[in-house]
Design an enzyme around this catalytic site. Sequence first.
Site, PDB file in Angstrom:
ATOM      1  N   THR A 132      -9.670   1.597   6.030  1.00 33.85           N
ATOM      2  CA  THR A 132      -9.059   0.338   6.452  1.00 33.85           C
ATOM      3  C   THR A 132      -7.586   0.508   6.793  1.00 33.85           C
ATOM      4  O   THR A 132      -6.871  -0.481   6.954  1.00 33.85           O
ATOM      5  CB  THR A 132      -9.207  -0.723   5.338  1.00 33.85           C
ATOM      6  OG1 THR A 132      -8.742  -0.177   4.100  1.00 33.85           O
ATOM      7  CG2 THR A 132     -10.663  -1.143   5.189  1.00 33.85           C
ATOM      8  N   PHE A 174      -8.802   2.673  10.678  1.00 38.00           N
ATOM      9  CA  PHE A 174      -9.167   1.359  11.208  1.00 38.00           C
ATOM     10  C   PHE A 174      -8.403   1.073  12.502  1.00 38.00           C
ATOM     11  O   PHE A 174      -8.973   0.617  13.499  1.00 38.00           O
ATOM     12  CB  PHE A 174      -8.870   0.302  10.149  1.00 38.00           C
ATOM     13  CG  PHE A 174      -9.170  -1.109  10.562  1.00 38.00           C
ATOM     14  CD1 PHE A 174     -10.461  -1.611  10.515  1.00 38.00           C
ATOM     15  CD2 PHE A 174      -8.146  -1.946  11.003  1.00 38.00           C
ATOM     16  CE1 PHE A 174     -10.733  -2.917  10.892  1.00 38.00           C
ATOM     17  CE2 PHE A 174      -8.411  -3.250  11.381  1.00 38.00           C
ATOM     18  CZ  PHE A 174      -9.707  -3.745  11.323  1.00 38.00           C
ATOM     19  N   TYR A 181      -5.096   3.827   8.755  1.00 40.96           N
ATOM     20  CA  TYR A 181      -4.914   4.456  10.076  1.00 40.96           C
ATOM     21  C   TYR A 181      -6.256   4.584  10.799  1.00 40.96           C
ATOM     22  O   TYR A 181      -6.358   4.340  12.007  1.00 40.96           O
ATOM     23  CB  TYR A 181      -4.283   5.837   9.866  1.00 40.96           C
ATOM     24  CG  TYR A 181      -3.640   6.448  11.095  1.00 40.96           C
ATOM     25  CD1 TYR A 181      -3.862   5.959  12.377  1.00 40.96           C
ATOM     26  CD2 TYR A 181      -2.789   7.546  10.967  1.00 40.96           C
ATOM     27  CE1 TYR A 181      -3.266   6.531  13.478  1.00 40.96           C
ATOM     28  CE2 TYR A 181      -2.188   8.125  12.063  1.00 40.96           C
ATOM     29  CZ  TYR A 181      -2.433   7.615  13.325  1.00 40.96           C
ATOM     30  OH  TYR A 181      -1.841   8.186  14.418  1.00 40.96           O
ATOM     31  N   ARG A 236       2.579   6.104  -3.038  1.00 45.14           N
ATOM     32  CA  ARG A 236       3.648   6.878  -3.687  1.00 45.14           C
ATOM     33  C   ARG A 236       3.368   7.032  -5.180  1.00 45.14           C
ATOM     34  O   ARG A 236       3.580   8.094  -5.767  1.00 45.14           O
ATOM     35  CB  ARG A 236       4.999   6.204  -3.458  1.00 45.14           C
ATOM     36  CG  ARG A 236       6.163   6.979  -4.051  1.00 45.14           C
ATOM     37  CD  ARG A 236       7.478   6.501  -3.467  1.00 45.14           C
ATOM     38  NE  ARG A 236       7.793   5.143  -3.835  1.00 45.14           N
ATOM     39  CZ  ARG A 236       8.478   4.795  -4.932  1.00 45.14           C
ATOM     40  NH1 ARG A 236       8.933   5.739  -5.753  1.00 45.14           N
ATOM     41  NH2 ARG A 236       8.752   3.539  -5.192  1.00 45.14           N
ATOM     42  N   GLU A 283      -5.736   9.469   4.308  1.00 47.51           N
ATOM     43  CA  GLU A 283      -6.136  10.284   5.456  1.00 47.51           C
ATOM     44  C   GLU A 283      -5.221  11.492   5.634  1.00 47.51           C
ATOM     45  O   GLU A 283      -4.071  11.494   5.191  1.00 47.51           O
ATOM     46  CB  GLU A 283      -6.133   9.464   6.755  1.00 47.51           C
ATOM     47  CG  GLU A 283      -4.773   9.132   7.319  1.00 47.51           C
ATOM     48  CD  GLU A 283      -4.070   7.970   6.658  1.00 47.51           C
ATOM     49  OE1 GLU A 283      -2.883   8.137   6.316  1.00 47.51           O
ATOM     50  OE2 GLU A 283      -4.710   6.913   6.481  1.00 47.51           O
ATOM     51  N   ASP A 342       0.817  -1.214   0.000  1.00 45.97           N
ATOM     52  CA  ASP A 342       0.000   0.000   0.000  1.00 45.97           C
ATOM     53  C   ASP A 342       0.850   1.263   0.000  1.00 45.97           C
ATOM     54  O   ASP A 342       0.488   2.260  -0.624  1.00 45.97           O
ATOM     55  CB  ASP A 342      -0.937  -0.004   1.217  1.00 45.97           C
ATOM     56  CG  ASP A 342      -2.072  -1.003   1.061  1.00 45.97           C
ATOM     57  OD1 ASP A 342      -2.313  -1.442  -0.088  1.00 45.97           O
ATOM     58  OD2 ASP A 342      -2.710  -1.334   2.068  1.00 45.97           O
ATOM     59  N   GLY A 343       1.986   1.253   0.699  1.00 45.03           N
ATOM     60  CA  GLY A 343       2.831   2.436   0.728  1.00 45.03           C
ATOM     61  C   GLY A 343       3.357   2.794  -0.648  1.00 45.03           C
ATOM     62  O   GLY A 343       3.413   3.974  -1.027  1.00 45.03           O
TER      63      GLY A 343
END
Length: 343
Positions: A202, A206, A204, A91, A162, A86-87
């Site tokens: 889903t 979450f 931070y 990016r 977020e 996901d990171g």
Amino acid sequence: MNNSDPRADARAVRSILVVAHAHRAETVDAAERVVTALRAAGAQPVLAADDSEDVIAVRPSFADIAILGRNVAVADIELAIVLGGDGTILRAAELVRDGTAPVLGINMGHVGFLAEIERDDMDDAVRRVVERDYDVEERLALQVRVKDTADSVIYETWALNEATVEKASRERMLEVVIEIDGRPLSTFGCDGVVVSTPTGSTAYNFSAGGPVIWPTVEAIAVVPLSAHALFAEPLVVGPEHSVAIEVLEHTNGTGILWCDGRRSHDLPPGARVVVRRSDRPVRLARFHPAQFTDRLVRKFRLPVEGWRGPAAITAALPLTPTMPAAPSATRAPAARPAGEVAP
């Protein structure tokens, strides 16, 4: 005499951004497979400038690949193929933010909630990209502005997951006031406040105890972190609403704004963070009209043993009904014959 327009020739080249880093050998190997397949199909692979030096250092054969912003403009990128978790997908969304290219995530990490497919399906994914056999799903993004005590905008950015206002000092607590549509809602001391999209619900949000929001629901979640207050429950507001977090001038500590864990800005006492829906969504490439429920179960390994399902009750309903296309989804343009220039 050649009367062809060189700009038209440039537009005829299909430029596909490949986002990967050199920290994992299997990711570099996967990138090489993708690059080879794209070239075989007549497309131009492109690397991000930040990735190129590291990747070329471990794979010299990549030295002749075009570089985003140097050889190819972001507006000319057709799609971004992302190899990672996901990171890395976040990016990639940042890299193509100024263009219109959708992002296709191939999960090389652990959870990979934003990824469309797993690494085992990578070859088929590249084939479908070449054939433009995918849908485009638009996800709500956030516009984020920081204002000073004179109400002047001193920093502006965006977020897919977020925007989080957090305390900058571990031993200090932030005193903040939450505002909705220009009206104060509540003041309290806290470790911070998370303002999340459905995509980030889903992430931070979450972890902080906020609600999981289905991607088809357009909403913004507001979740206080370790708040010392009677009324500090998670909130869900419509996308037309504006959320503001003010760091009170008498607070004992300073704050920091983080967006998607990638972009940050210091928040002195008196700073005001205003978050609202961005007029530019993030575009994700999708192959499978999978139910979001199935994605939750698969990614979080949720227990579903003992479930009978509606078919066991009615003997009529299918076990996995076909999900209609989301209203925001658009179809990728059909593949054109070789040599045909896009309009």
